[in-house]
Design a protein around this motif. Structure first.
Motif, mmCIF file in Angstrom:
data_model
loop_
_atom_site.group_PDB
_atom_site.id
_atom_site.type_symbol
_atom_site.label_atom_id
_atom_site.label_comp_id
_atom_site.label_asym_id
_atom_site.label_seq_id
_atom_site.Cartn_x
_atom_site.Cartn_y
_atom_site.Cartn_z
ATOM 1 N N MET A 90 0.867 -1.191 0.000
ATOM 2 C CA MET A 90 0.000 0.000 0.000
ATOM 3 C C MET A 90 0.900 1.237 0.000
ATOM 4 O O MET A 90 1.046 1.926 1.013
ATOM 5 N N PRO A 91 1.521 1.538 -1.147
ATOM 6 C CA PRO A 91 2.603 2.532 -1.208
ATOM 7 C C PRO A 91 2.212 3.943 -0.775
ATOM 8 O O PRO A 91 3.050 4.677 -0.258
ATOM 9 N N LYS A 92 0.958 4.340 -1.015
ATOM 10 C CA LYS A 92 0.549 5.714 -0.728
ATOM 11 C C LYS A 92 -0.093 5.868 0.650
ATOM 12 O O LYS A 92 -0.386 6.984 1.083
ATOM 13 N N THR A 93 -0.320 4.761 1.329
ATOM 14 C CA THR A 93 -1.000 4.786 2.622
ATOM 15 C C THR A 93 -0.075 5.340 3.701
ATOM 16 O O THR A 93 1.121 5.096 3.694
ATOM 17 N N VAL A 94 -0.652 6.096 4.623
ATOM 18 C CA VAL A 94 0.082 6.518 5.813
ATOM 19 C C VAL A 94 0.119 5.325 6.762
ATOM 20 O O VAL A 94 -0.925 4.810 7.168
ATOM 21 N N VAL A 95 1.313 4.858 7.100
ATOM 22 C CA VAL A 95 1.478 3.687 7.969
ATOM 23 C C VAL A 95 1.858 4.184 9.361
ATOM 24 O O VAL A 95 2.894 4.840 9.538
ATOM 25 N N ARG A 96 0.992 3.890 10.330
ATOM 26 C CA ARG A 96 1.184 4.454 11.666
ATOM 27 C C ARG A 96 1.831 3.457 12.616
ATOM 28 O O ARG A 96 1.328 2.349 12.815
ATOM 29 N N LEU A 97 2.955 3.873 13.178
ATOM 30 C CA LEU A 97 3.579 3.147 14.279
ATOM 31 C C LEU A 97 2.781 3.511 15.525
ATOM 32 O O LEU A 97 2.879 4.628 16.031
ATOM 33 N N SER A 98 1.966 2.574 16.016
ATOM 34 C CA SER A 98 0.959 2.915 17.017
ATOM 35 C C SER A 98 1.309 2.365 18.397
ATOM 36 O O SER A 98 2.393 2.605 18.906
ATOM 37 N N ALA A 99 0.379 1.613 19.004
ATOM 38 C CA ALA A 99 0.560 1.167 20.381
ATOM 39 C C ALA A 99 1.809 0.307 20.537
ATOM 40 O O ALA A 99 2.193 -0.435 19.634
ATOM 41 N N GLY A 100 2.431 0.411 21.706
ATOM 42 C CA GLY A 100 3.606 -0.393 22.014
ATOM 43 C C GLY A 100 4.910 0.361 21.912
ATOM 44 O O GLY A 100 5.983 -0.200 22.164
ATOM 45 N N ARG A 101 4.862 1.673 21.578
ATOM 46 C CA ARG A 101 6.106 2.417 21.392
ATOM 47 C C ARG A 101 6.878 2.633 22.689
ATOM 48 O O ARG A 101 8.098 2.834 22.656
ATOM 49 N N THR A 102 6.195 2.615 23.846
ATOM 50 C CA THR A 102 6.908 2.826 25.100
ATOM 51 C C THR A 102 7.924 1.723 25.365
ATOM 52 O O THR A 102 8.875 1.912 26.114
ATOM 53 N N ASN A 140 5.215 6.375 8.651
ATOM 54 C CA ASN A 140 5.249 7.833 8.530
ATOM 55 C C ASN A 140 4.118 8.492 9.302
ATOM 56 O O ASN A 140 3.574 9.521 8.925
ATOM 57 N N SER A 141 3.782 7.866 10.438
ATOM 58 C CA SER A 141 2.788 8.431 11.340
ATOM 59 C C SER A 141 2.987 7.811 12.707
ATOM 60 O O SER A 141 3.485 6.688 12.838
ATOM 61 N N LEU A 142 2.599 8.562 13.741
ATOM 62 C CA LEU A 142 2.612 8.006 15.091
ATOM 63 C C LEU A 142 1.594 8.736 15.945
ATOM 64 O O LEU A 142 1.081 9.791 15.586
ATOM 65 N N PHE A 143 1.289 8.117 17.080
ATOM 66 C CA PHE A 143 0.492 8.777 18.104
ATOM 67 C C PHE A 143 1.453 9.405 19.096
ATOM 68 O O PHE A 143 2.377 8.757 19.583
ATOM 69 N N ALA A 144 1.252 10.682 19.414
ATOM 70 C CA ALA A 144 2.067 11.362 20.407
ATOM 71 C C ALA A 144 1.192 11.759 21.598
ATOM 72 O O ALA A 144 -0.034 11.846 21.486
ATOM 73 N N GLY A 145 1.823 12.013 22.713
ATOM 74 C CA GLY A 145 1.089 12.308 23.942
ATOM 75 C C GLY A 145 1.249 11.164 24.921
ATOM 76 O O GLY A 145 1.546 10.029 24.532
ATOM 77 N N GLU A 146 1.097 11.446 26.201
ATOM 78 C CA GLU A 146 1.485 10.502 27.241
ATOM 79 C C GLU A 146 0.543 9.331 27.428
ATOM 80 O O GLU A 146 0.827 8.419 28.202
ATOM 81 N N LYS A 147 -0.607 9.333 26.743
ATOM 82 C CA LYS A 147 -1.533 8.220 26.916
ATOM 83 C C LYS A 147 -2.286 7.959 25.620
ATOM 84 O O LYS A 147 -2.679 8.891 24.916
#
Length: 336
Positions: free
Chosen positions: A256-268, A284-291
């Motif tokens: 899915m070359p054009k899709t934004v791929v989000r590195l999500s839960a589990g980053r801690t 090329n995406s992530l969730f930011a913020g402490e929770k």
């Protein structure tokens, strides 16, 4: 440029997934760099506007009413608190605010009216607004679109064959129908899954096949690593290997070359080096913020330091334009 395909087979996806790791990362990184803005990362902030007490039985979720996880149940958040959270997130670098409610489905009641007002208020801050509220019908999706909703998150979680092991209170077809309703309303689709649920590699490949063979690829695909929570059926699952995350992200980027791929839960649980590998592989995406709803997440400051180190830049809101409804609303207001 890489061809956009909607007819991937399981065999083709499996061959990509099992490519020797360095070759896989190189291939995904090459495709990612065909986009001149490959170093841009879309930052989202996720808040829980209604917490706990959910009637569903998702085996990973601390908000299910049937599990004793220590999550406090809270009624829907006041709009003023949502606006304050959105302003804080925007100041921290986020271009999208995602509002999550622990509901099985959207109901046409006062709480939904409150969500509509929240969507309008956050949209007025010039942020992309995303919601994850459970199942919804066509009329509800259209109401959210008319209010200015940019994206709707509704994850598939795992493969269709594995789904009943994780959730019994709704079906895979229920998920797909909601995504269809979202698409009909011309709302951006956000749908991905979770690895580390005890699924097989074949389940991961099957889920990616479902996503990549939709008539239009989801604009955003979150790849989550399970965060085991005491009290849930999956509390004792081992931590997902970073190499599994890299393989999932790279495979998603390739098919899915054009899709934004989000590195999500589990980053801690991931080091900066491990996250850097994920960005190299096409995230090329992530969730930011402490929770993230109820689970821990790195702070904005931590992420901004990582961005500076890696040479990444936050993506601006509405990079690919607004949904049709939002454009029409703005044009109408401009002509008045």
């Amino acid at each position: 440029m890489t061809e956009i395909r909607n007819n991937w087979t399981k065999e083709e996806i499996a061959e990509i997934y099992h490519t020797p790791l360095l070759d896989l990362i190189y291939r995904a990184a090459t495709i990612h760099r065909e986009n001149k803005d490959y170093a841009e990362v879309q930052i989202s902030s996720l808040i829980s506007i209604k917490t706990g007490g959910c009637p569903e039985d998702c085996a990973y979720c601390p908000q299910a009413a049937r599990y004793n996880t220590g999550v406090d149940v809270h009624a829907i958040m006041p709009k003023e608190e949502v606006i304050a959270a959105a302003e804080k997130a925007k100041a921290g670098g986020a271009s999208r605010l995602c509002m999550g409610a622990a509901w099985r489905e959207v109901r046409d009641n006062r709480d939904f009216e409150k969500v509509i007002d929240m969507v309008k208020a956050v949209n007025a801050l010039d942020m992309e607004v995303c919601c994850t509220l459970g199942m919804l019908n066509e009329a509800q999706a259209q109401r959210l679109a008319d209010a200015g909703l940019y994206a709707y998150n509704h994850n598939l979680d795992t493969s269709e064959d594995d789904y009943k092991r994780i959730i019994t209170t709704r079906t895979y077809d229920d998920r797909l129908q909601t995504l269809s309703n979202v698409r009909k309303a011309k709302i951006s689709v956000c749908s991905g899954g979770i690895i580390g649920l005890g699924e097989t590699v074949e389940d991961r490949i099957s889920m990616l096949k479902t996503l990549s063979n939709m008539p239009q690829h989801p604009e955003s695909v979150p790849i989550n690593a399970l965060v085991p929570v005491k009290g849930t059926p999956l509390a004792d699952q081992p931590r997902v290997s970073v190499w599994d995350m890299v393989r999932m992200i790279a495979t998603t980027r390739i098919i899915m070359p054009k899709t934004v791929v989000r590195l999500s839960a589990g980053r801690t649980e991931m080091s900066t080096v491990e996250q850097a590998l994920c960005f190299m592989a096409g995230a090329n995406s992530l969730f930011a913020g402490e929770k993230l709803l109820t689970t821990p997440n790195p702070s904005f400051d931590t992420d901004m330091a990582m961005f500076e180190l890696l040479g990444l830049t936050p993506r601006k809101a509405f990079k690919n334009g607004r949904p049709q409804q939002q454009t029409e609303i703005l044009e109408t207001e401009t002509s008045l």
